[in-house]
Design a protein around this motif. Structure first.
Motif, PDB file in Angstrom:
ATOM      1  N   ARG A 375       0.818  -1.220   0.000  1.00  0.00           N
ATOM      2  CA  ARG A 375       0.000   0.000   0.000  1.00  0.00           C
ATOM      3  C   ARG A 375       0.854   1.273   0.000  1.00  0.00           C
ATOM      4  N   ILE A 376       2.059   1.201   0.557  1.00  0.00           N
ATOM      5  CA  ILE A 376       2.934   2.382   0.581  1.00  0.00           C
ATOM      6  C   ILE A 376       4.012   2.278  -0.496  1.00  0.00           C
ATOM      7  N   GLY A 377       4.644   1.110  -0.586  1.00  0.00           N
ATOM      8  CA  GLY A 377       5.720   0.934  -1.560  1.00  0.00           C
ATOM      9  C   GLY A 377       5.230   0.633  -2.961  1.00  0.00           C
ATOM     10  N   HIS A 378       3.937   0.253  -3.089  1.00  0.00           N
ATOM     11  CA  HIS A 378       3.357  -0.106  -4.394  1.00  0.00           C
ATOM     12  C   HIS A 378       4.174  -1.203  -5.078  1.00  0.00           C
ATOM     13  N   LEU A 379       4.684  -2.122  -4.269  1.00  0.00           N
ATOM     14  CA  LEU A 379       5.429  -3.268  -4.772  1.00  0.00           C
ATOM     15  C   LEU A 379       4.628  -4.515  -4.423  1.00  0.00           C
ATOM     16  N   PHE A 380       4.262  -5.294  -5.435  1.00  0.00           N
ATOM     17  CA  PHE A 380       3.318  -6.390  -5.233  1.00  0.00           C
ATOM     18  C   PHE A 380       3.933  -7.769  -5.430  1.00  0.00           C
ATOM     19  N   ASP A 381       5.203  -7.847  -5.837  1.00  0.00           N
ATOM     20  CA  ASP A 381       5.858  -9.145  -5.962  1.00  0.00           C
ATOM     21  C   ASP A 381       6.472  -9.488  -4.610  1.00  0.00           C
ATOM     22  N   CYS A 382       5.601  -9.859  -3.681  1.00  0.00           N
ATOM     23  CA  CYS A 382       5.974 -10.022  -2.278  1.00  0.00           C
ATOM     24  C   CYS A 382       5.208 -11.199  -1.701  1.00  0.00           C
ATOM     25  N   ILE A 383       5.905 -12.029  -0.932  1.00  0.00           N
ATOM     26  CA  ILE A 383       5.280 -13.162  -0.255  1.00  0.00           C
ATOM     27  C   ILE A 383       5.875 -13.306   1.137  1.00  0.00           C
ATOM     28  N   ALA A 384       5.240 -14.170   1.932  1.00  0.00           N
ATOM     29  CA  ALA A 384       5.831 -14.622   3.197  1.00  0.00           C
ATOM     30  C   ALA A 384       6.216 -16.086   3.024  1.00  0.00           C
ATOM     31  N   TYR A 385       7.453 -16.388   3.369  1.00  0.00           N
ATOM     32  CA  TYR A 385       7.917 -17.782   3.370  1.00  0.00           C
ATOM     33  C   TYR A 385       9.018 -17.916   4.409  1.00  0.00           C
ATOM     34  N   GLY A 386       8.885 -18.898   5.296  1.00  0.00           N
ATOM     35  CA  GLY A 386       9.932 -19.104   6.277  1.00  0.00           C
ATOM     36  C   GLY A 386       9.698 -20.342   7.109  1.00  0.00           C
ATOM     37  N   PRO A 387      10.693 -20.720   7.908  1.00  0.00           N
ATOM     38  CA  PRO A 387      10.565 -21.891   8.771  1.00  0.00           C
ATOM     39  C   PRO A 387       9.712 -21.574   9.987  1.00  0.00           C
ATOM     40  N   GLY A 388       9.304 -22.621  10.665  1.00  0.00           N
ATOM     41  CA  GLY A 388       8.533 -22.428  11.886  1.00  0.00           C
ATOM     42  C   GLY A 388       7.068 -22.714  11.677  1.00  0.00           C
ATOM     43  N   VAL A 389       6.430 -23.087  12.773  1.00  0.00           N
ATOM     44  CA  VAL A 389       4.997 -23.393  12.780  1.00  0.00           C
ATOM     45  C   VAL A 389       4.276 -22.213  13.397  1.00  0.00           C
ATOM     46  N   LEU A 390       3.385 -21.584  12.647  1.00  0.00           N
ATOM     47  CA  LEU A 390       2.736 -20.355  13.098  1.00  0.00           C
ATOM     48  C   LEU A 390       1.996 -20.547  14.421  1.00  0.00           C
ATOM     49  N   ASP A 391       1.472 -21.756  14.650  1.00  0.00           N
ATOM     50  CA  ASP A 391       0.717 -22.007  15.883  1.00  0.00           C
ATOM     51  C   ASP A 391       1.575 -21.838  17.133  1.00  0.00           C
ATOM     52  N   LEU A 392       2.904 -21.896  16.995  1.00  0.00           N
ATOM     53  CA  LEU A 392       3.795 -21.756  18.147  1.00  0.00           C
ATOM     54  C   LEU A 392       4.077 -20.303  18.502  1.00  0.00           C
ATOM     55  N   ALA A 393       3.790 -19.389  17.582  1.00  0.00           N
ATOM     56  CA  ALA A 393       4.102 -17.979  17.797  1.00  0.00           C
ATOM     57  C   ALA A 393       3.343 -17.429  18.999  1.00  0.00           C
ATOM     58  N   HIS A 394       4.037 -16.627  19.794  1.00  0.00           N
ATOM     59  CA  HIS A 394       3.473 -15.908  20.941  1.00  0.00           C
ATOM     60  C   HIS A 394       3.126 -16.829  22.109  1.00  0.00           C
ATOM     61  N   ARG A 395       3.477 -18.108  22.032  1.00  0.00           N
ATOM     62  CA  ARG A 395       3.119 -19.045  23.095  1.00  0.00           C
ATOM     63  C   ARG A 395       4.330 -19.347  23.985  1.00  0.00           C
ATOM     64  N   PRO A 396       4.091 -19.902  25.196  1.00  0.00           N
ATOM     65  CA  PRO A 396       5.221 -20.328  26.030  1.00  0.00           C
ATOM     66  C   PRO A 396       6.012 -21.435  25.338  1.00  0.00           C
ATOM     67  N   ASP A 397       7.303 -21.496  25.622  1.00  0.00           N
ATOM     68  CA  ASP A 397       8.209 -22.496  25.047  1.00  0.00           C
ATOM     69  C   ASP A 397       8.168 -22.500  23.520  1.00  0.00           C
ATOM     70  N   GLU A 398       8.083 -21.315  22.953  1.00  0.00           N
ATOM     71  CA  GLU A 398       8.162 -21.156  21.498  1.00  0.00           C
ATOM     72  C   GLU A 398       9.477 -21.731  20.979  1.00  0.00           C
TER      73      GLU A 398
END
Length: 425
Positions: A375-398
């Protein structure tokens, strides 16, 4: 085809583990924004030693920025031997508070049973470390590559990204011709590509009343009772309508493929400000609620807002003395990068190479910093990709799996090869 590249990444396993541990040991807790500067400087110094040009960019004047808690971002760039496109890996360095329930020190980076534990291990310092190793290894194996590689460590993603990617995007750091492709190593699972996210609208609704003595409520007008009518109308009319809306977006989990709304908070009367332990003896003249509306690619923001205001306007017509105000807090349009875009095809090639399968293409139920790139950079060739299980985020013993980081680094390196060297082995 990529034997030399993959072997070089395997050889950097200990470096990857140590880098992830070091990043976790900076308690970059947001709010208030602790340890941003030393963490950014640590990452910048590492990349400087590898030949990157390094900038530190403070998000001056953004929410939370102060001399005590400066919003310090680091942006590093390595230019190849000849002209070509630029691939940018963006990771946020801020983490949420540790909270209760940990069995290990959340800021020690403990290695145990093939995992690295700590706040931010999964979300997303493991992804940041994997992208650094991927870039450094690619540069070593293919030193004559064209184009450029950028790596950034940015702040405040957990609170909206205003001092981080939003600020940098406003300064041209996420726009052409500087950058062509962006990969954000958020923890979406190592064999999935996240194409974007649902839209969001946050708003505060206030119902109005008239103060009076609590023993004679008939002399006043309760704003809380008016808010109760609002919530009842939402339950009877709005929530069932939202539940019927479906999307073509591959949102995960399945329940998020519908429109949703959450009641984030509700505050009414003077109880919170009155003498501790005793209620205020008044009829409440104000009641506020904050709504969190997540909407789909098929919906317009105007229609999303109209669904709420039409209910409020109906109550104003039908309910005696009912009055309200509504205040926009935040809004972001839904995003979905097309599957045939260059960055998607590049990472997909890496997933096929490493896992021998087609990637799963998903949409995040919530937003992340891709919204600012678009919306600010007007760049649309962008994705999210990475290791890790999203369900573990923000939880104890992440935690983040070491082998998951190794495999994701290989996927990212193949992606770099596709984007910068046209897939040549």
């Amino acid at each position: 085809m990529f034997e030399k590249l993959f072997r070089a990444i395997d050889d950097r396993r200990d470096d990857l583990v140590a880098l992830t541990q070091d990043l976790i040991r900076f308690p970059t807790i947001n709010p208030p924004g602790e340890a941003y500067t030393p963490c950014a400087e640590y990452l910048g110094e590492r990349l400087r030693k590898r030949g990157f040009g390094v900038e530190y960019v403070r998000g001056e004047g953004t929410p939370g920025d102060s001399d005590r808690y400066p919003r310090t971002n680091v942006v590093a760039r390595f230019d190849g031997r000849s002209a070509g496109p630029t691939v940018h890996f963006n990771s946020h360095i801020d983490v949420v508070e540790a909270g209760e329930g940990w069995t290990l020190d959340p800021f020690e980076g403990v290695v145990k049973d093939g995992r690295i534990y700590g706040r931010g291990a999964c979300d997303m310092k493991g992804g940041l470390a994997a992208s650094v190793i991927a870039a450094e290894t690619f540069m070593a194996v293919f030193p004559d590559f064209p184009g450029a590689i950028e790596i950034s460590g940015t702040v405040d993603e957990e609170s909206g990204g205003y001092g981080g990617v939003a600020y940098l995007a406003s300064k041209g750091y996420f726009s052409k011709p500087r950058v062509d492709h962006v990969i954000i190593p958020e923890p979406l699972n190592k064999d999935r590509i996240c194409l974007g996210h649902r839209g969001v609208w946050w708003a505060e609704i206030e119902t109005k009343g008239s103060i009076a003595h609590g023993s004679m409520p008939f002399l006043g007008d309760s704003a809380i009772r008016h808010m109760s009518a609002v919530l009842t109308a939402f339950e009877e009319d709005l929530f069932p309508a939202l539940d019927r809306k479906q999307t073509r977006m591959p949102v995960v989990p399945e329940g998020a493929r519908r429109s949703t709304m959450n009641i984030n908070s509700i505050h009414g009367g003077q109880t919170e400000d009155y003498f501790p332990g005793f209620p205020a003896p008044n009829v409440p003249d104000s009641c506020r609620t904050v709504i969190d509306r997540r909407f789909l690619l098929e919906e317009s923001i105007d229609d999303v807002k109209d669904e709420v205001t039409s209910i409020l306007d109906r109550l104003k017509r039908e309910r005696p003395k009912f009055d309200y105000s509504i205040r926009d807090l935040f809004e972001v349009q839904p995003l979905m990068t097309e599957r045939d875009s260059p960055v998607v095809e590049a990472v997909a090639e890496g997933i096929r190479e490493i896992f021998g399968k087609e990637p799963d293409y998903v949409i995040s139920p919530g937003t992340y910093d891709q919204k600012h790139v678009a919306r600010i950079g007007h760049l649309f060739d962008c994705i999210a990709y990475g290791p890790g299980v999203l369900d573990l985020a923000h939880r104890p013993d992440e935690w983040v799996g070491i082998e998951d980081m190794i495999q994701s680094a290989k996927v990212m390196a193949v992606g770099l090869n596709r984007l910068l060297r046209d897939g040549r082995a």
